[in-house]
Design a protein around this motif. Structure first.
Motif, short mmCIF file in Angstrom:
data_model
loop_
_atom_site.label_atom_id
_atom_site.label_comp_id
_atom_site.label_asym_id
_atom_site.label_seq_id
_atom_site.Cartn_x
_atom_site.Cartn_y
_atom_site.Cartn_z
N LEU A 147 0.83 -1.20 0.00
CA LEU A 147 0.00 0.00 0.00
C LEU A 147 0.87 1.25 0.00
O LEU A 147 0.59 2.22 -0.71
CB LEU A 147 -0.93 -0.01 1.21
N ALA A 148 1.92 1.21 0.79
CA ALA A 148 2.79 2.39 0.82
C ALA A 148 3.38 2.63 -0.56
O ALA A 148 3.44 3.77 -1.04
CB ALA A 148 3.91 2.17 1.84
N VAL A 150 2.20 1.76 -3.48
CA VAL A 150 1.18 2.25 -4.42
C VAL A 150 0.92 3.73 -4.19
O VAL A 150 0.88 4.53 -5.13
CB VAL A 150 -0.11 1.43 -4.25
N ALA A 151 0.77 4.07 -2.92
CA ALA A 151 0.50 5.48 -2.63
C ALA A 151 1.64 6.36 -3.12
O ALA A 151 1.43 7.45 -3.64
CB ALA A 151 0.30 5.66 -1.13
N ALA A 154 1.47 6.83 -6.86
CA ALA A 154 0.41 7.74 -7.25
C ALA A 154 0.75 9.18 -6.93
O ALA A 154 0.13 10.10 -7.46
CB ALA A 154 -0.88 7.35 -6.53
N LEU A 155 1.74 9.37 -6.11
CA LEU A 155 2.12 10.71 -5.71
C LEU A 155 2.51 11.59 -6.89
O LEU A 155 2.36 12.81 -6.84
CB LEU A 155 3.32 10.59 -4.75
N GLY A 158 -1.06 12.58 -12.48
CA GLY A 158 -1.07 12.38 -13.92
C GLY A 158 -1.55 11.00 -14.29
O GLY A 158 -1.53 10.07 -13.48
N ALA A 159 -2.00 10.89 -15.53
CA ALA A 159 -2.66 9.67 -15.97
C ALA A 159 -1.73 8.46 -15.88
O ALA A 159 -2.11 7.41 -15.37
CB ALA A 159 -3.15 9.84 -17.40
N ASP A 160 -0.50 8.64 -16.35
CA ASP A 160 0.41 7.51 -16.36
C ASP A 160 0.64 6.97 -14.97
O ASP A 160 0.56 5.76 -14.73
CB ASP A 160 1.77 7.93 -16.96
N LEU A 162 -1.09 7.40 -12.25
CA LEU A 162 -2.28 6.86 -11.58
C LEU A 162 -2.64 5.49 -12.13
O LEU A 162 -2.95 4.56 -11.38
CB LEU A 162 -3.45 7.83 -11.73
N THR A 163 -2.60 5.35 -13.44
CA THR A 163 -2.89 4.03 -14.00
C THR A 163 -1.86 3.02 -13.53
O THR A 163 -2.20 1.88 -13.18
CB THR A 163 -2.86 4.08 -15.54
N ALA A 165 -0.15 3.10 -10.84
CA ALA A 165 -0.38 2.80 -9.43
C ALA A 165 -1.56 1.86 -9.28
O ALA A 165 -1.53 0.93 -8.47
CB ALA A 165 -0.64 4.10 -8.67
N MET A 166 -2.60 2.10 -10.06
CA MET A 166 -3.79 1.26 -9.96
C MET A 166 -3.45 -0.18 -10.32
O MET A 166 -3.81 -1.12 -9.61
CB MET A 166 -4.84 1.81 -10.94
N ARG A 167 -2.75 -0.32 -11.44
CA ARG A 167 -2.39 -1.67 -11.86
C ARG A 167 -1.51 -2.33 -10.80
O ARG A 167 -1.68 -3.50 -10.47
CB ARG A 167 -1.67 -1.60 -13.20
N LEU A 169 -1.47 -1.69 -7.66
CA LEU A 169 -2.26 -2.03 -6.48
C LEU A 169 -2.99 -3.35 -6.68
O LEU A 169 -2.97 -4.25 -5.81
CB LEU A 169 -3.26 -0.91 -6.19
#
Lengths: 486, 236, 498, 435, 102
Positions: A147-148, A150-151, A154-155, A158-160, A162-163, A165-167, A169
């Protein structure tokens, strides 16, 4: 006779970053000094623990005083100590680097106040993970770590990012669940989650095979071994530079560490075919990652793919299954961690300076960042495995192990991988020698960032000259003891 | 495990085309069968760790074995787990400020109901916390109920005053983890080990930790529901 | 750490430290940079002088640092290493002077001289390496330190050359690595020992040992530019003249040749390699290289390219000398290590002078250049004749011993190879001399720079003259004590007397 | 006379001319060519045999002069060079071209050194020094024709040097000392001196221009100032002949077959010389024919010596006299010619345009060109080549040729190399089984 | 076969079902839900098998583990949902795009 006060250094190593995280969260304006002080404290504690382990041998610590089957044990032998040290060295560097990186005059300033607590949590998770002797506790640390991470990815925003990070996660959770199901099966089969006890009790049976399959798969997913690496490049490349560095240097290594522990302690009977499969996947990773890196258009993507390749090396030790091989893989881990930190920092500097990391346009940038490109090149030397560097020592050991195990073809993979990395390293470094003088909008890179990158790269080189020390550490508690026959 | 690349074409219902569904289905069926076989091969009688738990229940300070495991025997797990919770919140906050909601009237029924329910929920939470020492219940259950109260209030348009959304809120959020760590550390010079409660006041310490944890869990979950950083009075 | 065990480190440090400091010097601090460079070079020479005196009188200089359990980083001064160390440190001094003059006013000089010093450090390390893994370490370091020098100019051509160089050398290094590691697992030691350390191994390993030999030689052959591994060398001539000089005479090419000497002598042992049957194929490869290089040189119009192919040919002499199993040929091979260096560096200096002073890069542009730059061309002439093997110059001495050794070792065909090569050497050098001395100069030179009455800058002229003089002296005084020839005899005596 | 001054003197004889080769070092002297001869003159005045060992020089060398033949040769050389120097200096009454003087001195040093050398290596060194010096002299002094001759000479020289180098190696492998005497002894006892002998014979025959390896000799005399050319031509010939005497184990071995062949060659050379002289009785060619004749005579003599060691031992010294005769005869010829033409002009040495030449030169050169044209394809090729000189197209053609051959080599170099090596091995195998 | 095993098998079933859904569905919300279903499956296995203590109280340790696991799952889900919203805000789709490179 110990010169170090008899403190529970292992506990300190975990509690200190946790406390640091809480403090950084509570007082965000003081996050930077708080974080730096914590980082220094952690390094000191790791050193203390190291001293303790060297003096007194492997340490076992029963949290809560209950002891193995009921409570949770912490265990520090040479292997965990080495991992802690990797984290300490890379972590300290990343901490110093982040001061400069997040201290930007523009609007993104509040990133720092989120970065520090997350980073401290991540460090705590790492340390807890390396010290844990309990497979369920390992699950919790793994989640904390995931989790750390991923967060932190995401810091960047921007799209890249965040995507990515989502993947990341989803993959991370998926891997954890695989692992947890394995833990459940093991617990119900053998009534304990303590590694040592399990090592005594576990015998080949359908449950164990199932648990092993689940756990290994889950951990491979998190370690991003080819072909399960699909998530790694985007996550690592889109994160902020210090985060990329710590993801590549430390986070993927954590799950590898667990895998290694399980493999050595709980599943020593794992059959050779599986080991060969892991080796094959590792080899495929080396080649695939190397080729992909070669054809990337962006520097950070390139470095991320090189991580895929370098992770492959670690798995070459599995089919070899001798002490030299394991030592080589761990030394690879160590030197790769340091070198990759330096490399991502260098890439971060370039990005910071020029605002982009397109490789074809690097010539205008790197010429004006001599320290950074030097750091990149030195780190590259280690990644390539050229002497004198940590990477060379690692390759030497792996090569020796391969020849001793009469499986020289793994050595061939090592060499090929080295050549591939040389190709991309010099592709980048070559831009330092062009003559183009095109003016370019730039932003001054803080000296601390350039110097940290350089220092990390120099450490990666020095690892090649002072190899006996880490290698001597690794023998404490003989984590590979049962493999000696190989 | 075949979740490598997604195909270019995705069918209307958000699923991948059939040929990309069939293969996983077959493979996963095989996986299920294998796992099932493994599960069934487990011995039908196993006591796990229930005997040592029962043997040590006396000195754990609580009489509910689950709570004993959770907060005493394997308290370290729980400590880290509070960390995970806090971390999730940190992660959500780091993504940005809470999305602005359209301010609409919650409606009369909801408003009335929330006024009735919130105090009740807080009371239930207290009870669950208290009973956790002896029977099923405890900090997490209590915290969840507390969080429900928070969520309900948030749904009805209540917002924390910006005076409290800065440091006070943060202190509440970290209270559970903080108290846990502090207690654990303080015990080192006394008992000699992290989180080793002396049996004589283990119960009291556990309750203290649980109380702080309940508060933190409740607030954290409610804050997570908000989906981002709350507006603060001071700096951004 | 005693003086004896620290001296090899000091010798290394005398170029390493100035190099590291120079990296961080601002571009405009010319005086400090030059002083540092020269001080380092002179200091190194002094230390080497002390060392050679000690080695001759039986002292052992040895630095040992643990690299891995059971494997040390070993620096040791033995007679063979001294041969190379002296060559490197003398020519470094000369080349530094030259480079200072050559690069005057050009950009990125701190970077250049930093890598220059690193390059020499690596070469000295190669020379002093006491075991194969140390050798490998410095060998690769040399690759890394040379690359920036080759691409220093930053033109597309230079970068292409650098790329080619890397492809070759890194692949070669990889082969060497495999060979070394394999050898280590077989023998458990890698320390260079007179007459080798492998002959005691079980006979069943002989097949593997042949494979390892091929790996090692292939790895080293890349730098030594044995065909078919020579492709990088002619391309690398795009580098600046001092770099080419260093590359061809001291650092890279020689490191490869020196490594082959080490492998044949101190790893396998000459007798043992002969009994494995690997020397004759290697000798044939060397012979092919000699002829091939000369033939290619014949048709090059670019002067430096012609010289590069000449290097391909000449360095193979060393290998040839080693592989003709016999003490006399060994003397020839070893002494050629030094002699070729001195001669080739002279030629490259001169080529650099022509390019720098008159803008001449091609042989076809050299008409009458002897009148404009007589001293440069005198040096060039001396070195060229040395290359052909005309007495009493240095090249003659090497060829003499090579031929003698060939007869002695019953490999008469070698003298015909030598003869053929000399003929070809004459064929590609004499037209240059003819054009330079006897053809009419053009009305205007391509890009003439004025040096106030002198033919060129002092720093550009002195080095080739010094090395040309050395070429003469090494030949004339070959039998004097402490000459390379005598030293080579000293080495072979160690190798051949049980 | 004690040893140190005489040793110094011995060293100075070749060293002084060598030093004076550098223009900077001789700029103070008005007549460096004469000064260079001084040590040799003084040495001639020393009444006894002197010698010096130079163990540090090359592979251990030595210089020396005996009382008999060597002294005679030295004296002849000094005379020859003095005459040549006087001719050089009298040109237009002006100091000669610097380069020419340098080449002259270089050749001189080689010549004197070769006479003084007491061992094979020394002789070899000095004679090749002289050879290259002579080549340079031809190039620097002559016109286009002479340059062509010089090129031919150079090729001969290189090939000869290679052959001699091989011979030298064989000698060194056979004899442990490279003194002339030691080598002679060793070769006499050697089981297979064949290769050595053939190498020496081939090498010096090339250098001396003995028929049928004479082809450079007439060329050299063409456009060069005839007297000078002749004189200079005599020098290498003489030294090469000296080489025969010094290197061959004459008087020690008995090789009738080889001796017969050589005699036949010598006879043929003499015959050729007489024929040539009779066919085109031009004054300028006369000395050349004489030189060829003399060397043919010498060769015949040599063949006799090889075939019959007893005869050689009895009459061997005649060889030296033959050499001296050749040299001094040429010198006298030159002096006479020079004296006869003292009032006329010699063409300048540094290759002025032919138009400036006096009419007689034009006539001669025209005749020579015609003669050359008759020789055949070679000169036609040469003329064609010269027609293109200076043209841009020609440079392009060159470049194209270079590129073409480079491409060809790139593709075929391996094959050619292997082929060459194969040839070498086959030849060697054949030669070793034959000898 | 005791009921404990039956529940455990159901847990296994949930796990694989969740995995299938995770693979097949593209919408992020569905993926997150799938992960949650998988987690539930795992928890079910853990808890169900704890009841194999013949008659006595079930083994409390797996229960504690499940509670820990649930909290972790809740936290992760919260983060995932928040992240999903951000992804949607940035890209306009609540789906994972193909790896975008430049």
């Amino acid at each position: 006779m110990s010169y170090v006060p008899d403190i529970h250094w292992g506990v300190m190593v975990i509690v200190l970053p946790l406390a640091g995280a809480v403090c950084c969260f509570l007082w965000p304006r003081r996050a930077v000094p708080l974080g730096l002080v914590t980082a220094l404290g952690i390094v000191a504690c790791v050193a203390g623990l190291g001293w303790q382990v060297v003096e007194q041998g492997a340490q076992r610590y029963a949290v809560g005083g209950w002891g193995a089957p009921l409570g949770i044990d912490l265990y520090a032998d040479g292997l965990s100590l080495l991992m802690l040290m990797v984290a300490a060295v890379a972590g300290l560097g990343i901490s110093v680097y982040s001061c400069g990186y997040f201290h930007r005059p523009d609007a993104k300033r509040d990133k720092a106040k989120h970065f520090w607590p997350l980073w401290m949590f991540l460090w705590a998770a790492l340390n807890a993970l390396f010290l844990s002797a309990d497979i369920f506790n390992l699950y919790v640390t793994l989640e904390l770590l995931g989790l750390a991470a991923v967060a932190l990815v995401a810091l960047a925003g921007g799209a890249d990012a965040l995507t990515g990070a989502m993947r990341y996660l989803l993959v991370s959770l998926l891997g954890s669940l695989f692992y947890l199901l394995g833990v459940a099966l093991l617990y119900h089969g053998f009534g304990s989650v303590d590694i040592t006890l399990l090592a005594e009790r576990v015998e080949p049976s359908p449950v164990v095979w199932a648990a092993m399959g689940l756990m290994v798969t889950g951990l491979l997913l998190k370690t991003a071994l080819f072909p399960l690496h699909f998530w790694l490049p985007s996550a690592h490349a889109s994160a902020p530079a210090p985060v990329s560095a710590l993801l590549s240097a430390l986070v993927v290594k954590a799950s590898f560490y667990i895998l290694l522990r399980l493999w050595l302690e709980i599943f020593p009977f794992a059959n050779a075919a599986l080991a060969q499969l892991l080796g094959l996947l590792g080899a495929a990773a080396v080649l695939w990652g190397g080729f992909q890196a070669l054809f990337q258009a962006r520097l950070k993507m390139l470095i991320a793919y090189s991580t895929v390749a370098q992770l492959g090396y670690l798995f070459l030790a599995f089919p070899l299954a001798n002490v030299i091989g394991w030592t080589g893989a761990l030394y690879m881990l160590l030197s790769h961690a340091v070198a990759k930190t330096a490399m991502f920092m260098a890439a971060g500097n370039i990005l910071y300076f020029g605002g982009h990391d397109r490789i074809v346009d690097l010539d205008r940038v790197v010429q004006r960042l001599p320290l950074t490109i030097t750091a990149f090149a030195l780190a590259g030397v280690s990644i390539m495995g050229l002497p004198p560097s940590g990477g060379f020592i690692a390759k030497w050991l792996l090569l020796e192990a391969a020849i001793r195990a009469a499986q020289w073809w793994w050595g061939g993979i090592l060499i090929l991988g080295g050549l591939l990395s040389a190709a991309w390293v010099f592709k980048v470094v070559g831009y330092a020698f062009t003559q183009s003088e095109v003016p370019h909008e730039t932003r001054t890179v803080p000296a601390s960032m350039e110097w940290t990158a350089l220092v990390m790269a120099v450490v990666a080189i020095l690892l090649g000259l002072f190899a006996p020390w880490p290698l001597a550490l690794l023998e404490i508690g003989s984590p590979f003891g049962r493999e000696n026959a190989g | 495990m075949k979740k490598t690349r997604k195909p270019k074409s995705i069918t209307e219902n958000g699923k991948k085309p059939a040929q990309f569904r069939l293969l996983p289905a077959v493979l996963l069926s095989a996986l299920a069968v294998g796992l099932g076989y493994a599960v069934l091969s487990l011995p039908s009688q196993a006591s796990g760790l229930s005997e040592p738990v029962a043997a040590n229940l006396e000195s754990s300070g609580v009489s509910n074995p689950v709570t004993a495991v959770l907060l005493n025997f394997r308290g370290y797990d729980t400590l880290l787990e509070l960390g995970v919770l806090l971390l999730a919140l940190l992660g959500v906050w780091s993504l940005g400020a809470a999305p602005k909601r359209r301010e609409s009237s919650p409606g009369l029924v909801l408003e009335m109901l929330s006024r009735l329910l919130v105090p009740l929920l807080i009371l239930v939470a207290g009870y669950l916390l208290w009973i956790g020492v002896h029977a099923p219940g405890g900090a997490f259950q209590a915290g969840s109920v507390l969080a429900t109260a928070g969520v309900l209030s948030l749904l009805t348009g209540w917002r924390l005053d910006t005076r409290f959304s800065g440091l006070p809120l943060r202190i509440t959020l970290v209270a559970g983890l903080g108290v846990f760590v502090v207690v654990g550390i303080v015990l080192i010079p006394m008992g000699g080990r992290l989180l080793a409660y002396p049996p004589s006041f283990a119960g009291a310490l556990i309750l203290l930790i649980e109380a702080a944890a309940t508060l933190s869990i409740g607030i954290t979950l409610a804050a997570l529901f908000l989906g981002g950083r709350p507006e603060t009075g001071g700096h951004s | 750490m005693s003086w004896d065990s620290a001296l090899p480190l000091f010798v290394l440090a005398s170029s390493l430290l100035p190099g590291l400091v120079i990296f961080f010097l601002p571009e405009e601090r010319v005086a400090i940079r030059t002083t540092l460079n020269l001080a380092g070079a002179v200091l190194k020479l002094a230390l080497v002088g002390v060392m050679i005196w000690g080695v001759f009188h039986g002292s052992h200089y040895e630095t040992r640092l643990p690299l891995l359990p059971g494997l040390d980083l070993l620096l040791r001064a033995d007679s063979l290493s001294m041969l190379f160390v002296v060559l490197s440190s003398v020519l470094w001094l000369v080349t530094t002077v030259y480079a200072v003059g050559y690069l005057e006013g050009s950009p990125n000089r701190s970077r250049f001289f930093g890598f220059f010093s690193l390059c020499v450090t690596a070469t000295i390390g190669v020379a002093l390496a006491g075991n194969l893994v140390t050798f490998l370490l410095f060998y690769e370091l040399l690759t890394l330190a040379t690359y920036p020098l080759i691409v220093h100019r930053g033109t597309d051509e230079a970068r292409r050359a650098g790329r080619t160089y890397l492809i070759y050398t890194i692949a070669g290094g990889a082969l060497l690595l495999i060979g070394t590691a394999w050898l280590y697992t077989l023998s458990g030691t890698l320390a260079f020992t007179a007459r080798g350390f492998l002959s005691g191994l079980d006979e069943s390993h002989n097949g593997v040992l042949v494979v390892i030999f091929v790996l090692l030689i292939a790895g080293l052959g890349v730098k030594a530019a044995l065909i078919p591994l020579h492709g990088w060398l002619p391309q690398a001539m795009v580098a600046a003249a001092p770099v080419s000089a260093l590359l061809h005479a001291v650092a890279v090419v020689k490191a490869g040749a020196f490594g082959i000497v080490r492998v044949v002598y101190d790893v396998y042992g000459l007798q043992f390699s002969a009994s494995l049957g690997v020397t004759l194929p290697l000798a044939i490869v060397a012979a092919v290289t000699i002829i091939y290089g000369s033939m290619r040189a014949l048709f090059q119009d670019d002067l430096k390219r012609r010289l590069a192919f000449s290097t391909v040919s000449q360095v193979a002499y060393i290998v040839l000398g080693i592989t003709i199993v016999g003490p006399l040929a060994a003397v020839g091979g070893l002494v050629h290590l030094v002699h070729q260096g001195v001669m080739k560096i002279t030629l490259f200096f001169c080529a650099g002078n022509l390019a720098e002073t008159l803008g001449i890069h091609n042989v076809s542009e050299m008409n009458g250049v002897g009148r404009r730059m007589p001293w440069t061309m005198v040096a060039f002439t001396v070195a060229a004749f040395g290359m052909i093997g005309t007495p009493p110059l240095a090249g003659f001495v090497s060829k003499w011993y090579l031929g003698l050794g060939a007869l002695d070792g019953g490999q008469g065909w070698v003298i015909f190879v030598l003869a053929g090569s000399s003929l070809l050497n004459a064929a590609y050098f004499l037209p240059i001399l003819y054009a330079a001395w006897f053809k009419a100069p053009p009305d205007a030179w391509l890009a003439e720079r004025s040096f106030g009455g002198r033919e060129t800058a002092w720093a550009l002229l002195a080095p080739p003259l010094v090395t040309a003089f050395l070429t003469l002296a090494l030949g004339l005084l070959a039998s004097a004590p402490f000459s390379p020839l005598q030293w080579a005899r000293f080495i072979t005596r160690l190798e051949y007397t049980p | 006379m004690n040893t140190v001054p005489s040793a110094l003197l011995l060293i100075l004889v070749p060293l002084l001319p060598l030093l004076l080769v550098f223009p900077a070092l001789r700029s103070r002297f008005s007549r460096p060519c004469y000064i260079a001869l001084l040590p040799a003159l003084i040495l001639l005045a020393v009444p006894q045999a002197v010698s010096i060992d130079l163990p540090w020089l090359l592979m251990g060398s030595g210089l020396g002069i005996d009382d008999g033949a060597g002294r005679l040769l030295l004296a002849m050389s000094v005379l020859l060079w003095a005459v040549a120097a006087s001719l050089l200096h009298s040109v237009n009454g002006k100091p000669v071209d610097d380069r020419l003087t340098s080449c002259f001195l270089l050749t001189l040093a080689g010549n004197l050194g070769a006479i003084l050398a007491t061992d094979l290596v020394g002789f070899f060194t000095f004679s090749s020094l002289m050879g290259y010096g002579f080549y340079a002299l031809l190039i620097a002094g002559g016109g286009a024709e002479t340059r062509r001759a010089a090129r031919v000479y150079l090729v001969c020289l290189i090939v000869a040097d290679l052959a001699l180098f091989e011979a030298l190696l064989i000698a060194a492998a056979t004899a442990r000392d490279l003194d002339f005497e030691a080598v002679r002894q060793a070769m006499a006892q050697s089981a297979s001196p064949g290769l050595y002998l053939s190498m020496v014979l081939a090498g010096f025959a090339l250098k001396a221009g003995i028929w049928p390896l004479h082809f450079w000799l007439p060329l050299a005399f063409r456009s060069f100032p005839p007297a000078v050319a002749l004189l200079l031509g005599a020098v290498p010939v003489a030294i090469a002949l000296l080489g025969f005497v010094r290197w061959l184990p004459l008087g020690e071995v008995r090789l009738p077959a080889l001796g017969l062949i050589i005699q036949a060659m010598g006879a043929a050379a003499m015959f050729y010389a007489i024929l040539a002289a009779a066919k085109r009785a031009q004054p300028i060619r006369l000395p050349a024919c004489a030189a060829i004749f003399a060397s043919g005579l010498f060769t015949t003599f040599l063949g006799v010596g090889l075939g019959d060691p007893v005869a050689w031992n009895r009459h061997g010294n005649v060889a030296y006299f033959l050499i001296v005769f050749l040299g001094s005869g040429v010198a006298v010829l030159v002096i006479i010619t020079g004296w006869r033409r003292a009032r006329g002009h010699y063409p300048t040495m540094s290759g002025k345009p032919v138009d400036d030449s006096p009419p007689w030169f034009e006539r001669w050169s025209g005749a020579l060109t015609r003669w050359a044209a008759q020789v055949g394809g070679l000169s036609r090729l040469c003329a064609a080549w010269r027609a293109k000189v200076g043209g841009l197209r020609q440079i392009r053609a060159w470049q194209r040729a270079l590129h073409g051959s480079e491409r060809f080599l790139q593709r075929w170099a391996y094959a050619i190399t292997l082929f060459l090596l194969l040839g070498i091995v086959v030849v060697f195998a054949g030669a070793s089984s034959w000898i | 076969m005791s009921s404990a095993f039956l529940y455990a098998l159901v847990g296994v079933g949930l796990f694989t079902l969740g995995l299938y859904a995770l693979i097949v569905h593209t919408h992020l919300l569905r993926k997150i839900l799938a992960i949650n279903v998988m987690a539930s499956g795992v928890f079910l296995v853990l808890v169900a098998l704890a009841a194999r203590t013949q008659g006595a109280t079930p083994d409390p340790v797996p229960h504690a583990m499940v509670i820990t696991g649930i909290v972790v799952a809740v936290s992760a889900t919260a983060l995932a949902l928040a992240l999903m919203l951000r992804v949607r805000a940035e890209t306009g789709r609540a789906e994972l795009a193909e790896e975008s490179q430049e």
